[in-house]
Design a protein around this motif. Structure first.
Motif, PDB file in Angstrom:
ATOM      1  N   LEU A 214      66.752 112.865  -2.075  1.00 12.94           N
ATOM      2  CA  LEU A 214      67.841 112.174  -1.086  1.00 12.94           C
ATOM      3  C   LEU A 214      68.205 112.841  -0.115  1.00 12.94           C
ATOM      4  O   LEU A 214      68.413 112.655   1.063  1.00 12.94           O
ATOM      5  N   LYS A 215      68.549 114.312  -0.629  1.00 18.04           N
ATOM      6  CA  LYS A 215      69.100 115.276   0.257  1.00 18.04           C
ATOM      7  C   LYS A 215      68.039 115.769   1.397  1.00 18.04           C
ATOM      8  O   LYS A 215      68.457 116.077   2.445  1.00 18.04           O
ATOM      9  N   GLU A 216      66.961 115.938   1.120  1.00 18.33           N
ATOM     10  CA  GLU A 216      66.008 116.200   1.964  1.00 18.33           C
ATOM     11  C   GLU A 216      65.705 114.994   2.884  1.00 18.33           C
ATOM     12  O   GLU A 216      65.507 115.345   3.977  1.00 18.33           O
ATOM     13  N   VAL A 217      65.796 113.718   2.704  1.00 17.44           N
ATOM     14  CA  VAL A 217      65.511 112.807   3.178  1.00 17.44           C
ATOM     15  C   VAL A 217      66.633 112.845   4.258  1.00 17.44           C
ATOM     16  O   VAL A 217      66.232 112.640   5.634  1.00 17.44           O
ATOM     17  N   LEU A 218      67.830 113.049   3.958  1.00 18.24           N
ATOM     18  CA  LEU A 218      68.971 113.227   5.071  1.00 18.24           C
ATOM     19  C   LEU A 218      68.750 114.316   6.019  1.00 18.24           C
ATOM     20  O   LEU A 218      69.243 113.914   7.162  1.00 18.24           O
ATOM     21  N   THR A 219      68.433 115.356   5.349  1.00 17.12           N
ATOM     22  CA  THR A 219      68.189 116.492   6.303  1.00 17.12           C
ATOM     23  C   THR A 219      66.743 116.102   7.489  1.00 17.12           C
ATOM     24  O   THR A 219      67.202 116.598   8.648  1.00 17.12           O
ATOM     25  N   LEU A 220      65.849 115.485   6.810  1.00 18.95           N
ATOM     26  CA  LEU A 220      64.822 115.060   7.743  1.00 18.95           C
ATOM     27  C   LEU A 220      64.951 113.802   8.422  1.00 18.95           C
ATOM     28  O   LEU A 220      64.142 113.594   9.450  1.00 18.95           O
ATOM     29  N   LYS A 221      66.009 112.976   7.964  1.00 22.96           N
ATOM     30  CA  LYS A 221      66.045 111.687   8.558  1.00 22.96           C
ATOM     31  C   LYS A 221      64.880 110.934   8.475  1.00 22.96           C
ATOM     32  O   LYS A 221      64.251 110.288   9.402  1.00 22.96           O
ATOM     33  N   LEU A 222      64.565 110.758   7.196  1.00 18.57           N
ATOM     34  CA  LEU A 222      63.267 110.104   6.864  1.00 18.57           C
ATOM     35  C   LEU A 222      63.647 109.070   5.838  1.00 18.57           C
ATOM     36  O   LEU A 222      64.505 109.263   5.166  1.00 18.57           O
ATOM     37  N   GLU A 223      62.932 107.871   5.671  1.00 18.41           N
ATOM     38  CA  GLU A 223      63.444 106.751   4.892  1.00 18.41           C
ATOM     39  C   GLU A 223      62.235 106.000   4.539  1.00 18.41           C
ATOM     40  O   GLU A 223      62.312 104.916   3.796  1.00 18.41           O
ATOM     41  N   ASP A 224      60.970 106.580   4.640  1.00 21.49           N
ATOM     42  CA  ASP A 224      59.597 105.869   4.525  1.00 21.49           C
ATOM     43  C   ASP A 224      59.837 105.190   2.913  1.00 21.49           C
ATOM     44  O   ASP A 224      59.133 104.291   2.499  1.00 21.49           O
ATOM     45  N   GLY A 225      60.327 105.972   2.207  1.00 21.03           N
ATOM     46  CA  GLY A 225      59.968 105.838   0.528  1.00 21.03           C
ATOM     47  C   GLY A 225      61.103 105.079  -0.080  1.00 21.03           C
ATOM     48  O   GLY A 225      61.006 104.594  -1.053  1.00 21.03           O
ATOM     49  N   LYS A 226      62.252 104.937   0.715  1.00 16.41           N
ATOM     50  CA  LYS A 226      63.329 104.483  -0.009  1.00 16.41           C
ATOM     51  C   LYS A 226      63.440 102.909  -0.303  1.00 16.41           C
ATOM     52  O   LYS A 226      63.739 102.462  -1.276  1.00 16.41           O
ATOM     53  N   SER A 227      62.732 102.151   0.636  1.00 19.20           N
ATOM     54  CA  SER A 227      62.547 100.746   0.370  1.00 19.20           C
ATOM     55  C   SER A 227      61.428 100.624  -0.557  1.00 19.20           C
ATOM     56  O   SER A 227      61.449  99.784  -1.432  1.00 19.20           O
ATOM     57  N   ASN A 228      60.485 101.375  -0.579  1.00 16.19           N
ATOM     58  CA  ASN A 228      59.076 101.022  -1.173  1.00 16.19           C
ATOM     59  C   ASN A 228      59.389 101.358  -2.777  1.00 16.19           C
ATOM     60  O   ASN A 228      58.514 101.040  -3.724  1.00 16.19           O
ATOM     61  N   GLU A 229      60.575 102.433  -3.052  1.00 11.93           N
ATOM     62  CA  GLU A 229      60.602 102.659  -4.134  1.00 11.93           C
ATOM     63  C   GLU A 229      61.025 101.403  -4.978  1.00 11.93           C
ATOM     64  O   GLU A 229      60.749 101.379  -6.301  1.00 11.93           O
TER      65      GLU A 229
END
Length: 506
Positions: A214-229
């Motif tokens: 989660l913290k890496e996602v916020l750092t890199l502004k990625l969200e690809d896996g968050k809905s798919n999880e």
């Protein structure tokens, strides 16, 4: 409570109050006045006020809009193992052609397919290909369209999207070496790629792994896996990780000197069809000493409906309170409740709103952001929230217990809101549990409330001004469905959570 529900002068929040819960004078930041029927409503605010009556105008105009063709396809393919609806051949051709033209640079502005939407769409397709039951895996029409378009797409898509579309090189045929060899650049991306491989295969992550990702996602502004999880149906440890990951973002939570505090966790994306009563319910409960904390956002996808923040802004109240300012409002004798925006409490997660709009489907955060304790209490604490979709009743109660509160309540409400309705209808009109089903616990014991018949209000398109009009009229004593709902929900929450402040009201 009678002071709010009669035509007599009702409620007044002034700029300075004497706090009998805390004897030191304190300044309050809400300046909302409800007056009697003989005088018009007076709404006075200290903040910059937008005054639109349409909730859609609260969307941040700086956010890029998603491509509607791919977004609607994403809504069909990125859902649960039993709910996913395959695309027809014509639909798949249209979607893939749109993606191809976008990555070639032929589409601009709102027609462009942004990377977050690309990743979410292909991730959904990948999970379906191997991890879903046969009925919701790729249809023959989808396979046919993909077979024709993939040789063109593999030449145009960036390597990270090709990895998401075919992580093990076993789905598409061409370009099969890209996915297995892709590792990302830098330590953060390498960790994220490893986590995505697990999710795309239909697997799950551990508690610490989720918090780190989660913290890496916020750092890199990625969200690809968050809905798919969520397509894989989150485990309890994954939900706990989402729920607790950012508790320390602003340090320890302020502690209000009150005997009882109820945290209301309404869906952040608001209501579009039914009266949103919670803001008015907490106003009623505050009159007999039951303190409450509301939290949310101004606007949130996918529904983009009426929220508490919109109503407060419309009426002139300040909605950018800090946690310590919210604590003072809760302690103030003449107020007794506060609203905290996620923008102020969890700015890092608030920054993901634009990405959440691009992925269409609700991510795991949609469940866990409702079970928060931005402010604590010296006395007993309770959490109440709503749900609608099957399978989230017990996880929400589990998160409340993990929070360590004295009591918890979940209600299957219209649009997933924490709101009991007042008109009986057939239970068959609601999938699964009937609307108005509620369950919860007090202290360490779990007590399930008796199931009741589902009830509803007539469907209508709800906007900010209409919701406020209904709520204020009820607070001034106008009898009707909104009045009934406010009283019902205040009483239900008090009874099920064991709050006894209303017992002293004549």
């Amino acid at each position: 409570m009678r002071a709010l529900l009669t035509p007599k002068p009702t409620l007044s929040f002034s700029s300075n109050q004497i706090n009998s819960r805390n004897p030191n004078p304190s300044r309050t930041w809400t300046s909302l006045h409800f007056l009697n029927r003989d005088r018009r409503h007076r709404l006075v605010g200290q903040s910059d006020i937008r005054n639109p009556s349409l909730c859609s105008t609260y969307r941040n105009s700086k956010l890029p809009k998603p491509n509607q063709t791919v977004l609607e396809a994403q809504a069909r393919v990125c859902t649960g193992p039993r709910q996913t609806r395959p695309l027809s051949e014509e639909q798949t051709f249209k979607v893939l052609d749109t993606i191809l033209r976008s990555v070639r640079g032929e589409l601009k502005d709102e027609e462009q397919v942004l990377k977050a939407l690309l990743g979410a769409f292909f991730a959904g397709m990948t999970i379906r290909a191997d991890a879903f039951p046969k009925a919701t895996q790729w249809s023959e029409e989808e396979r046919c369209a993909m077979k024709k378009f993939w040789p063109l797409l593999v030449r145009a898509l960036p390597p990270d999207v090709i990895f998401i579309a075919d992580p093990e090189g076993s789905i598409m045929g061409l370009g099969r070496a890209v996915g297995p060899q892709f590792v990302g650049n830098g330590t953060s991306e390498i960790r994220l790629v490893g986590a995505l491989r697990e999710i795309l295969a239909g697997g799950h992550l551990g508690y610490e792994e989720i918090q780190g990702v989660l913290k890496e996602v916020l750092t890199l502004k990625l969200e690809d896996g968050k809905s798919n999880e969520r397509m894989n149906r989150e485990t309890d440890r994954e939900l706990k990780a989402y729920c607790l990951a950012f508790d320390d973002e602003l340090g320890p939570a302020p502690v209000a000197d009150v005997g009882s505090l109820t945290h209301y966790g309404e869906p952040y994306d608001g209501n579009t069809r039914y009266f949103r009563s919670t803001l008015f319910v907490v106003a009623v409960r505050s009159c007999y000493g039951e303190s409450s904390l509301l939290h949310g956002v101004e606007w949130m996808p996918p529904k983009g409906g009426v929220t508490e923040e919109q109503m407060l802004k419309f009426m002139g109240a300040k909605t950018n309170l800090s946690l310590h300012q919210g604590k003072e409002l809760i302690e103030a004798e003449e107020v007794g409740f506060a609203y905290i925006s996620k923008r102020e409490a969890r700015s890092s997660l608030y920054s993901l709103i634009g990405l959440r709009e691009q992925i269409k489907k609700r991510p795991s955060l949609e469940t866990t952001e409702k079970v928060q304790q931005f402010i604590r209490a010296k006395g007993r604490e309770s959490i109440g929230t709503g749900f609608y979709h099957e399978g989230y009743e017990e996880p929400l109660l589990m998160l409340m217990k993990r929070r360590g509160v004295h009591s918890g309540l979940v209600v299957k409400g219209e649009e997933g809101a924490l709101s009991m309705t007042t008109r009986l209808r057939s239970a068959s009109t609601s999938k699964g549990l009937p609307v108005n089903h509620c369950s919860g616990f007090r202290s360490v014991g779990m007590e399930s409330a008796c199931e009741v018949d589902g009830v509803s209000r007539p469907s209508f398109r709800l906007e900010v001004s209409k919701n406020i009009e209904l709520g204020l009229a009820a607070l001034q004593g106008e009898k009707g469905p909104a009045y009934d709902r406010i009283v019902l929900n205040a009483g239900i929450v008090d009874h099920l959570l064991g709050c006894d402040g209303a017992e002293d009201v004549p």
